[in-house]
Structure formats: C-alpha cells, structure tokens
Enzyme design. Structure first.
Site, PDB file in Angstrom:
ATOM      1  CD  GLU A 240      69.819 -81.748 -32.259  1.00 49.81           C
ATOM      2  OE1 GLU A 240      68.747 -81.807 -32.549  1.00 49.81           O
ATOM      3  OE2 GLU A 240      69.901 -80.629 -34.112  1.00 49.81           O
TER       4      GLU A 240
ATOM      5  CG  PHE B  25      65.696 -72.997 -44.550  1.00 48.56           C
ATOM      6  CD1 PHE B  25      65.073 -73.903 -44.049  1.00 48.56           C
ATOM      7  CD2 PHE B  25      66.772 -73.198 -43.971  1.00 48.56           C
ATOM      8  CE1 PHE B  25      64.694 -74.853 -44.327  1.00 48.56           C
ATOM      9  CE2 PHE B  25      67.308 -74.694 -43.996  1.00 48.56           C
ATOM     10  CZ  PHE B  25      66.159 -75.673 -44.130  1.00 48.56           C
ATOM     11  CD  GLN B  26      67.273 -75.337 -40.720  1.00 48.43           C
ATOM     12  OE1 GLN B  26      68.544 -75.277 -40.773  1.00 48.43           O
ATOM     13  NE2 GLN B  26      66.405 -76.621 -40.985  1.00 48.43           N
TER      14      GLN B  26
ATOM     15  CE  LYS C  38      76.562 -70.777 -42.405  1.00 50.79           C
ATOM     16  NZ  LYS C  38      76.089 -71.343 -43.684  1.00 50.79           N
TER      17      LYS C  38
ATOM     18  CG  MET D 264      54.894 -92.307 -11.702  1.00 54.27           C
ATOM     19  SD  MET D 264      55.209 -92.911  -9.777  1.00 54.27           S
ATOM     20  CE  MET D 264      56.776 -92.925  -9.365  1.00 54.27           C
TER      21      MET D 264
END
Ligand SMILES: Cc1cc2nc3c(=O)[nH]c(=O)nc-3n(C[C@H](O)[C@H](O)[C@H](O)COP(=O)(O)OP(=O)(O)OC[C@H]3O[C@@H](n4cnc5c(N)ncnc54)[C@H](O)[C@@H]3O)c2cc1C
Ligand SMILES: Cc1ncc(C[n+]2csc(CCOP(=O)(O)OP(=O)(O)O)c2C)c(N)n1
Ligand SMILES: [Mg+2]
Lengths: 572, 164
Positions: free
Chosen positions: A50, A112-113, A162, A479
């Site tokens: 993602e 959940f999630q 949802k 760097m």
C-alpha cells in the site's frame, strides 16, 4: 437514480473524471472491488504494497495535472499507506485516499483490522472524513477532491466503513457538480497594494535574486516565472521542489540553493539586497542558519498558504495568493511602469556572480577508473535529450540527480523533498509512466532505497511499464556515510550495505532486463541500450565510486557562505 | 504574551481533536480551552487561551485558520473584550465561624452559595481568572475540598462580533 454505496463510489469516480486508481484489496473494501470488477472505465492498478499505491498516485499526480487516487483496506492497509500519505502531505501533492473501515456498528470495539484511520492520518493529511451514511458518499468525495486540488494542495483521506458500501442498501445518487464549503475559501488573487509594493521594491534593487519553489510547479506558473525573470534579467535559483520551474540550462539560472546547492546560488542569496521568494517555504535545508539567512535582504514572499509566510523568516512584503495569478499581475505592472532596475548595478551583480560561478563547484574527477555517479546522471541527461521524467529515491543519488540532470521543464522531476522517503522512487516512477505512457521515465536510486519498495518490480511487469532504473550502487547508505565521514570521525555505524542481492538476476527473476556496469567506458553504451529497449523495464546497476561525496555542502547550523567545497572545485 | 482566541468551528465529530492535535503536534502552549455549540447548532464556539511570542501566536492563528473545519477566528486580545471563567468550589463549612466567613467572602466576590450541607458549602463564582484566583487566596484558612473551573470564555466589547 438509486445505487448502493459501492456503486455510488465507483460512479462518482467516473463522473469526476478519474481514470486510474492505485490500490490493494481487503475485507472492508470488497464491496467496492466487486463494483470495480463490473466496469472498465476506471483502471485499477494493483500494487504490491500500500505504501507504493500512495507513492504511485503521487507520481501520477505530479505529472498528469490530476489528483492521484488510492484505494486501500482498513487496518494494515491504512497503516502501510501512511508513509505515502505523509510524503504527499509534506510536498503538497493533490491526492484522494479512500480507505475501508470496519462496519459502523463495531467501530471502537477493537474489531478485526480496525485502526483509527481518521486519528492516524489527521496530522499527515490536509483533511480527512469518516462517512457514516451511503447518502453522504458523493458529497464527501466531492469535498475531498475539491480540498485536495485547490489552495495549497494535499492528500485528503475518506474513510468508509464496510456497511456504508453494502450492495443491498440503495440510496439516491446524483453527481454533485460543484461544492462550496463555508469554512474553506483559499485566496487566489493577491492583494493589489502588496503587489504594487513588491514591484517597487524589486525595481529598486541593486542585487536582486529570485528564489523559486514547488509552489511554482503546483501553480503551473513556469511560463509567467520565466517571462518575469527574463524581462528583469535577474538571477534565479530554485529549491529541490522547484526544479524545472525555470529552464536549468538558461544562463540566468544559478542552480539549486541550500544544503547541496551551488556555490553561486548560495553566495548570491547571502549577498542579495532583495529576495523574491515565489512558492517556496524557507525550509531548513534551504535557509541554513536562520540568523544569518540573507542578512542584507528585504524579502518579498508569494505563497498561497498564509501559514507559510513569516513562519521561519520574517518577510517585508507578504503576498498571499496563487503564484501564477500574482506573477501575471506583476508582469502587467512592470510592463506599464517607466522605472527599471539600475542597469549599472545589475551589471556589477552579474559580474560578481560570474566570479562565484568560476569556482566550478560541481566539478568532479573525470579521469577516475571508477564510475562517478555524477557522470552517470550527466550521461542520462544527454541520452534522454534532457526531456525524460525522472523520479528519485532519497540520498546522495537524489542530490546528484538534482544537480546534474538539468530540467528545462516543470513537472519532470519527481522527488520526495519534505519527508525524504526512501522507497519513493520506483512506485512514483510507475505513477509517472501511467500518466505518460509514451515518455521516457527514469528512476534514479541507490541500492539502499530501491530495496524499500523493490516488490514493485512485480507490478511493473504485470503492467509492462518500461521504466529505466538507474541504480547508483555505492554499497553504502551514502548520504549517511557522508555525514559520518564529515561529522562523526568516519565511524561508519551501520551505513554499509552488505549482503546485497544480485540486482541483475533479481530484475531478471521479475521478468525484466538487468545490466551491471562496472567501467566508466560502458556507462554511455548501457544507457543507450536501455533506452533503445522501448518496451522493457531495464534495471541498470551502476557500480559506482563508494567514497564519492555530494558537494558543495552547508553543514547543519551553518550559513549560506560557509560551504564545504569539492576538492575538485577552483578555490577563490 | 497571553492571548485569548475565539473560533467558530464546524460542529462535527473530531473537530475538537483537530484543534487539540494541532497544539500538541506543533508544541504550542495551551492554557485552557472551552467549547460548546452556538445558537446555530451546526457551529461550535471555542475559546482558547495560549501564551507565546508574537511570532508564535501569529503562527497559531494562521495554523488554526488553516484547519478546514475552522470557519472564523478572532484574537480577542487585539481589542477591548470581556473575559469570564466560572468556578464551582466546595469548602469545609462546619463551624459557625467557618460558615459566616465563607458566606461573607462569597458576598464580597459576588458569588452564590448553591449547595449547603452540614459540613460544606458549594460556591459558584464567575469572573476573569484573576478574580477566581483572588477568591481562592482570600479563603485563607478555610479548607478547600474541591474546585472545578471551566476554561476562559471571551467576547469582544461593542459592535464587533464573531459570527458568520
Ligand atoms: C536528502 C535531502 C536533501 C535536501 N537538500 C536540499 C537542498 O540542498 N536544497 C533544497 O532546496 N532542498 C533540499 N531538500 C528538500 C527540502 O527538504 C524541502 O523539501 C524543499 O526545500 C522545499 O521546497 P519548497 O520550499 O519549494 O517548498 P514545497 O515543499 O514545494 O512547498 C511549496 C510552497 O508553495 C506553496 N504553494 C503551493 N501551491 C501554491 C500556489 N498555487 N501558489 C502559491 N504558492 C503555492 C505552498 O504553500 C508551500 O509553501 C532536501 C531533501 C532531502 C531529502
Ligand atoms: C525510510 C527512510 N529511512 C531512513 C532514511 C535516512 N536516510 C536518508 S538517505 C539514506 C541513505 C540512502 O542510501 P541509498 O539509497 O543507497 O542512497 P545513497 O545515499 O547511497 O545514494 C538514509 C538511510 C530515509 N530518508 N528514509
Ligand atoms: Mg547507496
């Protein structure tokens, strides 16, 4: 028209003119994915992480003139995307991020999630929304696109539980053509009196300089900026984010300023008497030691965000407004006035600048047996006719890209400036290529950064994106190594890159072409070969000089005239 | 300098946390904050008391204005204004002398005794912060059982008003 929440969402995106969405599915967005499946107008690009969806949307936005759109699931989908959202936020990139959420009935129950998306993204987005009713989807999304693309742009997050996209619950839908928000009215037109004051101050200058930034690019003001700069015949420097806003090959351009800016740009900042800051935000990488920043200058600042003005450096003539609008008005005033810059003083100013230029501050060793990273970028510039889209990751290679690829056009250089996100380059390049399918797109990266989103090579293969990855492989977090060399007695604590993969084989295993280049003599040939392969992604693994440093350098806390110079530059 | 800033903000879930989050993320000092809906139920009015140099307070007002939910903002400190805070204070009042003293002080400060028990009084007092502080000082030997103060509220004097 009665539609379900999921249908509304997809229909809205079509009505809004969205062509592609970067995303990754999961439980809470399955209703939406089911709708995407049933249509062909909107192209969904399946990334492999993602974070990459957000970076790809970012690259797409920077080079298409449209906002990037991201779709991810709740919980880990969101937390993975946060780095990409924060990256876009710091660079003011227009983006709409649609996130799934657990059903409204269980929000707050550690479902959940579940993660508090609105809470997590609040400090790294321009604004965010939680939609609790399918009837609100269209207006909320309209607000999100409006907020993302107007004023100072930025990412806007729309969190949708949802149940709100339930296919069985139908509600009325019509596309909201316009939206107005009483609390949000960005100012476009600058104050006329302030613009007049600015013009007077500029025309009275003896040693003026323009310091242009990302706001020029975001405003689409490259033309008016170029016209103004040429008309006045004054020097111009740019931030990392502003590169391409004025043609880099033009004689009036002094190169980038700041920590790794050129000697002439930084010295001119230090000695100027009038500073014209245009769409730039006085970042600490640019100003160096604030107390000694442009010590003799009166400052004009044009910025659409009042909060950018006098934030770190107090300015004399603030102008809140859109760069293009303000510059257009300034040009008009200047054309109609009899006063002009004192040409004798201006000539002396240019003579002084010529002296600084003579230091040749970007000089590097051309006779080395090792591949010099600067040389690779220079050749890339030559071979692509200076006209490629270039994304970068973060590190030394990023600075060499900024110094040695001379961007003559805006929206060509795509880099994470504000957040400095390693892992940005490859997914951003994907977004660029989707927005510009027929153009050359190169990603200048390092062996450290590329490994932070390397999985996207798989996405590139799926969509046959013919990117050219220019890996400046110095086997170091270069760097970091440079700072350790300069400021930590060369104690290279965890800045080596050991156990590196064979990038050629790695590229090949993902279905791409890999080339390893170890000799300076082979650099040009390899680049040509890569760009001749029009249909393929080519991973160019340049084994470069491990000890090369980025010069000039202003150490943290130092002022513009206190630069560390390359041993190769001419001392004056 | 101490500043009292009033804002009209969309009366939406999360609006308060945007303001609170801004102060903590940017390290701004926040002395008190009070918030309640206005006569227009879609708007809340928030009063913030903060301290900082002029530059910091300028940034605070700019950053607050930048919040998408903020509709209007006024730094009351810039003009003549009235400030009020309310305090409920519960004190020990068992003996006759305690009860007399508390009643006397309450009258002097124009407070109201709004709850009485065998051993305690609750006094309601409004005024600016200084007045409330002075009252607490004046209580002297009297035992304070509990105090509760709301944050400051403010309103500009005269014609000037913060509305849409
Ligand atoms: C390793 C590393 C090294 C770096 N070294 C340097 C360096 O040497 N030099 C350097 O310059 N940078 C350097 N940077 C980048 C630096 O961190 C900042 O990202 C950059 O300087 C900010 O650029 P900017 O001022 O143009 O602002 P941006 O972040 O591009 O912000 C744009 C400004 O324009 C305004 N704006 C937006 N749209 C409009 C509009 N339509 N009209 C008017 N105003 C608008 C915004 O409000 C904002 O104030 C480095 C980054 C990294 C990671
Ligand atoms: C996600 C993330 N972690 C850490 C850093 C700190 N950092 C900045 S540059 C750099 C080294 C990058 O190494 P490499 O990609 O090999 O580039 P090089 O500097 O060698 O060109 C690191 C670790 C960062 N910018 N981003
Ligand atoms: Mg490296």
């Amino acid at each position: 028209m009665e539609l379900s929440g999921a249908e509304i969402l997809v229909q809205f995106l079509k009505d809004e003119g969205v062509e592609c969405v970067f995303g990754y599915p999961g439980g809470s967005v399955l209703h939406i994915y089911d709708e995407l499946y049933k249509q062909e107008e909107i192209k969904h690009i399946l990334v492999r992480h993602e974070q990459a969806a957000a970076h790809a949307a970012d690259g797409y936005a920077r080079t298409s003139g449209k906002p990037g759109v991201v779709l991810v699931t709740s919980g880990p989908g969101v937390t993975n995307a946060v780095t990409g959202i924060a990256t876009a936020y710091m660079d003011s990139i227009p983006m709409v991020v649609i996130t799934g959420q657990v059903p409204t009935a269980v929000i707050g129950s550690d479902a959940f999630q579940e993660v508090d998306t609105v809470g997590i993204t609040r400090p790294c987005s321009k604004h965010n929304f939680l939609v609790k009713d399918a009837r609100d989807i269209a207006t909320t999304l309209k607000k999100a696109f409006h907020l993302a693309t107007t004023g100072r742009p930025g990412p806007v997050v729309v969190d949708i539980p949802k149940d709100v996209t339930d296919p069985n619950v139908k509600v009325p839908y019509s596309y909201p053509e316009t939206i107005s928000m009483r609390s949000y009215n960005p100012k476009i037109k600058g104050n006329a009196r302030q613009i007049r004051r600015a013009v007077q101050l500029i025309l009275s200058a003896k040693r003026p300089i323009i310091y242009s930034g990302g706001g020029v690019i975001l405003s689409g003001a490259a033309n008016s900026l170029t016209e103004l700069t040429r008309m006045l015949n004054i020097p111009i420097t740019s931030t990392l984010m502003g590169l391409g806003g004025y043609p880099a090959t033009d004689r009036q351009f002094l190169g980038m300023l700041g920590m790794h800016g050129t000697y002439e740009a930084n010295m001119a900042m230090h000695e100027c008497d009038v500073l014209i800051a245009i769409g730039a935000r006085f970042d600490d990488r640019v100003t160096g030691k604030i107390e000694q920043f442009c010590p003799n200058a009166r400052i004009v600042h044009i910025d659409i965000d009042p909060a950018s003005i006098s934030k770190t450096v107090k300015v004399d003539v603030p102008i809140v407004g859109d760069v293009d609008s303000v510059l257009t008005e300034m040009l008009q005033l200047m054309r109609n006035t009899d006063s002009e810059l004192n040409q004798v003083e201006l000539k002396q100013w240019w003579e002084l600048i010529a002296k600084w230029r003579a230091t040749d501050c970007l000089a590097y060793d051309h006779d080395s047996d090792l591949i010099k990273p600067q040389y690779v970028v220079e050749k890339l510039w030559e071979i692509t006719g200076g006209d490629a889209f270039v994304s970068t990751d973060v590190g030394q290679h990023q600075m060499w890209a900024a110094q040695f690829y001379k961007f003559d056009k805006p929206n060509r250089f795509v880099t994470s400036g504000g957040l400095g996100t390693m892992g940005f380059g490859l997914p951003a390049a994907m977004g660029i290529q989707f927005a510009n399918p027929d153009s050359n797109v190169a990603c200048i990266t390092g062996e450290g950064s590329i490994q932070m989103c390397i999985q996207e090579l798989s996405t590139c293969f799926q969509y046959m994106l013919p990117l050219k990855i220019v890996n400046l492989n110095n086997r170091y977090l270069g760097m970091v190594r440079q700072w350790q060399e300069f400021f930590y007695g060369s104690r290279y604590s965890h800045s080596y890159m050991d156990a590196l993969p064979d990038f050629v084989k790695l590229a090949e295993s993902y279905g791409h072409v890999g080339i390893r280049i170890e000799n300076p003599a082979d650099v040009e040939g390899a680049l040509k070969e890569a760009f001749a392969l029009k249909e393929r992604l080519v991973f160019l693994d340049f084994i470069t000089d491990q000890t090369e440093n980025v010069y000039p350098m202003i150490a943290a806390g130092k002022a513009h005239h206190e630069m560390e110079m390359s041993p190769k530059s001419v001392l004056i | 300098m101490r500043h009292i800033i009033s804002i009209l903000i969309e009366n939406e879930a999360g609006a308060l946390s945007r303001v609170a989050g801004l102060f903590s993320a940017r390290g701004y000092n926040i002395e008190s904050l009070s918030v309640a809906p206005t006569e227009d139920a879609s708007l809340s009015r928030m009063t913030l008391v903060t301290r900082g140099s002029e530059e910091i307070v300028e940034q605070i007002t700019k950053q607050l204005n930048k919040l998408v939910d903020v509709v209007k903002l006024l730094d009351l400190t810039e003009g003549a204004h009235i400030e009020r805070e309310m305090m409920l204070i519960k004190v020990r009042a068992s003996s006759g002398s305690e009860r007399d003293e508390v009643k006397r002080l309450s009258d002097i400060f124009r407070g109201n005794i709004i709850d009485v028990s065998r051993t305690s009084y609750v006094i309601e007092l409004t005024g600016d912060s200084n007045k409330l502080d002075s009252f607490i000082q004046a209580l002297g030997e009297i035992t304070i059982l509990e105090t509760v103060r709301c944050g400051s509220m403010g309103i500009a004097r005269g014609e000037k008003s913060l509305h849409l």
